[in-house]
Design an enzyme around this catalytic site. Structure first.
Site, mmCIF file in Angstrom:
data_model
loop_
_atom_site.group_PDB
_atom_site.id
_atom_site.type_symbol
_atom_site.label_atom_id
_atom_site.label_comp_id
_atom_site.label_asym_id
_atom_site.label_seq_id
_atom_site.Cartn_x
_atom_site.Cartn_y
_atom_site.Cartn_z
ATOM 1 N N SER A 185 22.167 127.832 32.316
ATOM 2 C CA SER A 185 22.800 127.489 31.040
ATOM 3 C C SER A 185 22.226 128.353 29.936
ATOM 4 O O SER A 185 21.089 128.838 30.039
ATOM 5 C CB SER A 185 22.555 126.011 30.708
ATOM 6 N N TYR A 198 16.859 118.822 30.109
ATOM 7 C CA TYR A 198 17.927 119.688 30.614
ATOM 8 C C TYR A 198 17.541 121.158 30.479
ATOM 9 O O TYR A 198 17.692 121.945 31.425
ATOM 10 C CB TYR A 198 19.205 119.401 29.832
#
Length: 292
Positions: A185, A198
């Site tokens: 990401s 995350y």
């Protein structure tokens, strides 16, 4: 279709009042995400290959499954049992392309299930040439004190540990020319203050990709990762407030969230012979957000 990248997908504002409980369903999203159902045209780049895609029921995973099928691959998708309706919709598109689709529900937090996924893929589809580690858990924190052991453990089990187990099982069945593609990401570098866990998992995935690439190159197996920016998938109405959801993607240079269909070509490139000299790479698909 417009060639202006600023207008290639819906721009904010999005309807903000469409929050969902985990894990989220595509059918409840407005506007519906674009997975390339009506736009992706295959070129036979993955003819008769077999791919296992985690999180293949929706979002980026569905877009990749549709693209792979139209490129000639058979596809197995893993997903949580509560996502069955989304998985069946993905399977419909794969089969419409004339390819086989194996539906493999279960929880990636379970090591045994990860290893079974590969065995099931081989049993149902005859082998495994491509592993796409795409599924992810995302939690939000407002303060450091919000971080708890359960969220930490589950996030790392699903986002990172599962990649180890799946890679171990898959590589034992793979031949030279096979590929592993991980989804990291933009948060691996941007690391927003509300995404402590995350971001940590996505940074781990980026590093894992490089190490695994170096380890497997002598076997002729390439390993790469794709780094999405803000993409219009079911994870968004789970973790974002109405205000955040309404403006998703607004701060990217292109001024909008990406659509899952805009990720699929990167995964096709990395899986196909067109990417034969690409290994250990991180490909940003971020709407212009830098990853420095």
């Amino acid at each position: 279709m417009t060639t202006d990248p600023r207008e290639a997908g819906p721009r904010p504002p999005f309807p903000g009042d469409q929050q969902q409980e985990k894990p989220g369903l595509t059918s409840k999203m407005t506007p519906p995400p674009d997975h390339g159902e009506e736009s992706y045209v295959g070129k036979g780049l993955l003819a008769d290959r077999v791919a296992l895609i985690t999180g293949g029921d929706s979002g980026i995973g569905r877009a990749v499954a549709i693209a792979y099928a139209r490129e000639g691959a058979d596809v197995a998708i893993s997903y949580l049992p509560v996502e069955q309706s989304d998985a069946e919709e993905t399977a419909r598109w794969v089969r419409q392309a004339g390819r086989r689709c194996a539906l493999l529900p279960g929880d990636l937090a379970d090591e045994g299930h990860c290893r079974t996924l590969v065995a099931q893929t081989v049993a149902e589809l005859g082998g495994i040439d491509i592993l796409v580690n795409n599924a992810a858990a995302q939690v939000i924190n407002n303060e450091l004190g919000d971080v708890n052991a359960a969220d930490l453990e589950n996030s790392f089990r699903v986002n990172v540990f599962a990649m180890f187990y799946l890679a171990q099982a898959a590589v034992a069945r793979m031949k030279p020319g096979s590929t592993i593609i991980n989804t990291t990401s933009v948060q691996a570098k941007v690391a927003g203050e509300k995404m402590l866990i995350y971001s940590a998992t996505k940074g781990a995935i980026a590093s894992l990709t490089i190490s695994l690439s170096n380890l497997l190159a002598p076997q002729g197996i390439r390993v790469n990762c794709v780094a999405p920016g803000p993409i219009w998938t079911p994870i968004q109405p789970i973790v974002k407030t109405p205000e955040e959801l309404a403006t998703i993607g607004e701060k990217t240079p292109l001024g909008r969230a990406g659509q899952p269909a805009e990720l699929a070509p990167a995964y096709v490139l990395l899986a196909s012979g067109e990417g034969s000299y690409i290994s250990g790479a991180l490909i940003p698909v971020t709407g212009g957000m830098p990853m420095l």
